[in-house]
Design an enzyme around this catalytic site. Structure first.
Site, short mmCIF file in Angstrom:
data_model
loop_
_atom_site.label_atom_id
_atom_site.label_comp_id
_atom_site.label_asym_id
_atom_site.label_seq_id
_atom_site.Cartn_x
_atom_site.Cartn_y
_atom_site.Cartn_z
N SER A 2 101.09 147.38 137.59
CA SER A 2 100.84 147.77 138.99
C SER A 2 100.49 149.25 139.14
O SER A 2 99.56 149.58 139.90
CB SER A 2 102.04 147.41 139.86
OG SER A 2 102.18 146.02 139.89
N THR A 58 109.39 143.10 142.08
CA THR A 58 109.15 142.05 141.10
C THR A 58 110.48 141.54 140.55
O THR A 58 111.56 141.92 141.05
CB THR A 58 108.14 142.53 140.02
OG1 THR A 58 107.83 141.43 139.18
CG2 THR A 58 108.66 143.68 139.18
N LYS A 61 113.21 139.70 143.86
CA LYS A 61 112.48 139.17 145.03
C LYS A 61 113.41 138.56 146.09
O LYS A 61 113.15 138.70 147.28
CB LYS A 61 111.42 138.16 144.58
CG LYS A 61 110.30 138.81 143.79
CD LYS A 61 109.18 137.86 143.49
CE LYS A 61 108.02 138.63 142.85
NZ LYS A 61 106.79 137.88 142.79
N ASN A 75 107.21 140.15 147.92
CA ASN A 75 106.80 141.08 146.85
C ASN A 75 106.33 142.43 147.40
O ASN A 75 105.97 143.31 146.64
CB ASN A 75 105.71 140.47 145.96
CG ASN A 75 104.36 140.41 146.64
OD1 ASN A 75 104.25 140.61 147.85
ND2 ASN A 75 103.33 140.15 145.87
N ASP A 131 101.45 136.96 146.85
CA ASP A 131 101.12 136.20 145.64
C ASP A 131 100.21 135.00 145.93
O ASP A 131 99.19 134.81 145.26
CB ASP A 131 102.40 135.69 144.96
CG ASP A 131 103.18 136.82 144.31
OD1 ASP A 131 102.56 137.79 143.85
OD2 ASP A 131 104.42 136.73 144.26
N GLY A 174 105.73 123.44 137.06
CA GLY A 174 106.85 124.34 137.32
C GLY A 174 107.31 124.21 138.76
O GLY A 174 106.49 123.92 139.65
N GLY A 204 109.84 126.62 140.05
CA GLY A 204 110.71 127.77 140.26
C GLY A 204 110.16 128.69 141.35
O GLY A 204 109.35 128.27 142.20
N GLY A 205 110.57 129.94 141.30
CA GLY A 205 110.19 130.92 142.32
C GLY A 205 108.68 131.11 142.40
O GLY A 205 108.13 131.26 143.51
N TYR A 259 99.40 136.01 131.94
CA TYR A 259 98.21 136.63 131.34
C TYR A 259 98.66 137.42 130.13
O TYR A 259 99.84 137.78 129.99
CB TYR A 259 97.50 137.56 132.35
CG TYR A 259 98.43 138.53 133.00
CD1 TYR A 259 98.77 139.73 132.38
CD2 TYR A 259 99.02 138.24 134.22
CE1 TYR A 259 99.66 140.61 132.96
CE2 TYR A 259 99.92 139.11 134.81
CZ TYR A 259 100.23 140.29 134.18
OH TYR A 259 101.13 141.15 134.73
#
Ligand code: ATR
Length: 271
Positions: free
Chosen positions: A19, A64, A68, A89, A104, A128, A130-131, A219
């Site tokens: 970032s 992050t 969160k 975020n 996001d 998935g 999750g969050g 990534y």
């Protein structure tokens, strides 16, 4: 020259965050004077650290993992999308209020759009529950895909998420990744942390085909293990999450500065 705007990303760990690099590139291309640091904040110190940062003149924070949820609980004003997704975020101050948003999901949709992928009428499978999955579902739903199936190792978590987001006209499906899919997805989005954790992942045997577009929220400099697997199974159109990372950052930057930055950042330069 405008006054220096003090911004930062907080998390734990935070050393590898891209970032600061991204926001400095945004500031350069927008001609704005900002500082943007990566600050390690332990979960137990969240409230005192964030209060201290805003009190000492920071105007905006990205948040992050693993903070969160703390940010969600800390904010006075939550955006609709934050409320829906239970995720935050981006924090900033308006008067004495701490405001919060999550960029996001919109970042993902913007990146897909920039790749000429329109979600409307697509059969989407999210891997998935999750969050990360929760954070993107409200934005995906807004684009009116023809279906969303949540596939997860732990079926009960997929079921819980599907129930949470299902609307009368838009029923989300939940499946276990140990079972074959009963649809042929147009788009598969990997939100699991298996790759980051360097773990094997069970996948429905028929998840990839030549006609499936694959998007991995993770990534890395090299191809992610998930994308390698998709390509080996015949999927040719595969993207990692670097574009989403840049787009979600751009949306935060716009919230803080009211400037839309240029997002044509080169992946190789970033990594
Ligand atoms: P995040 O905030 O990154 O989404 P999370 O809330 O811990 O992190 O969720 C991680 C997701 O990745 C979960 O859906 C998890 O599956 P379970 O619900 O079964 O735990 C999934 N995940 C993590 N490691 C995995 C693995 N090795 N194989 C399959 N799924 C995995």
């Amino acid at each position: 020259m405008t006054a220096l705007k003090k911004l930062a990303v907080i998390g734990d760990p935070i050393d590898h965050s891209l970032s600061p690099k991204i926001h400095k590139l945004f500031a350069e291309s927008s001609g704005l004077d900002i500082s943007y640091e990566a600050i390690q904040v332990e979960k137990k110190d969240f409230v005192s650290a964030v209060t201290g940062l805003f009190d000492s003149g920071y105007e905006g924070l990205n948040v992050t993992l693993p903070l969160k949820e703390d940010a969600f609980n800390y904010a006075n004003e939550l955006s609709e999308e934050s409320k829906l997704s239970g995720s935050v975020n981006t924090l900033w101050k308006e008067g004495s209020f701490i405001c919060a948003d999550t960029t996001d999901g919109r970042g993902l949709v913007k990146d897909l759009t920039s790749k000429n992928i329109s979600l409307s009428n697509l059969e989407v499978v999210i891997l998935g529950a999750g969050g990360s999955a929760r954070a993107i579902i409200p934005s995906l739903l807004k684009e009116k895909p023809s279906s969303i199936t949540i596939a997860n190792r732990t079926f009960s978590k997929a079921e819980e998420l599907a129930k949470k987001f299902s609307l009368p006209d838009n029923q989300l499906k939940a499946v276990s990744t140990s079972q074959p899919l009963d649809c042929s997805p147009d788009l598969v989005i990997n939100t699991t942390s298996a790759g980051v954790l360097n773990q094997e992942m069970d996948l429905p045997s028929n998840i990839f085909s030549q006609d499936t577009c694959v998007y991995d929220l993770s990534y890395s400099r090299e191809e992610t293990s998930f994308i390698m697997r998709a390509k080996n199974s015949g999927s040719n159109v595969c993207y990692d999450g670097i574009g989403m990372l840049i787009q979600q950052a751009a949306l935060s930057f716009e919230i803080w500065t009211k400037h839309k930055p240029k997002t044509d950042i080169n992946k190789a330069a970033l990594l």
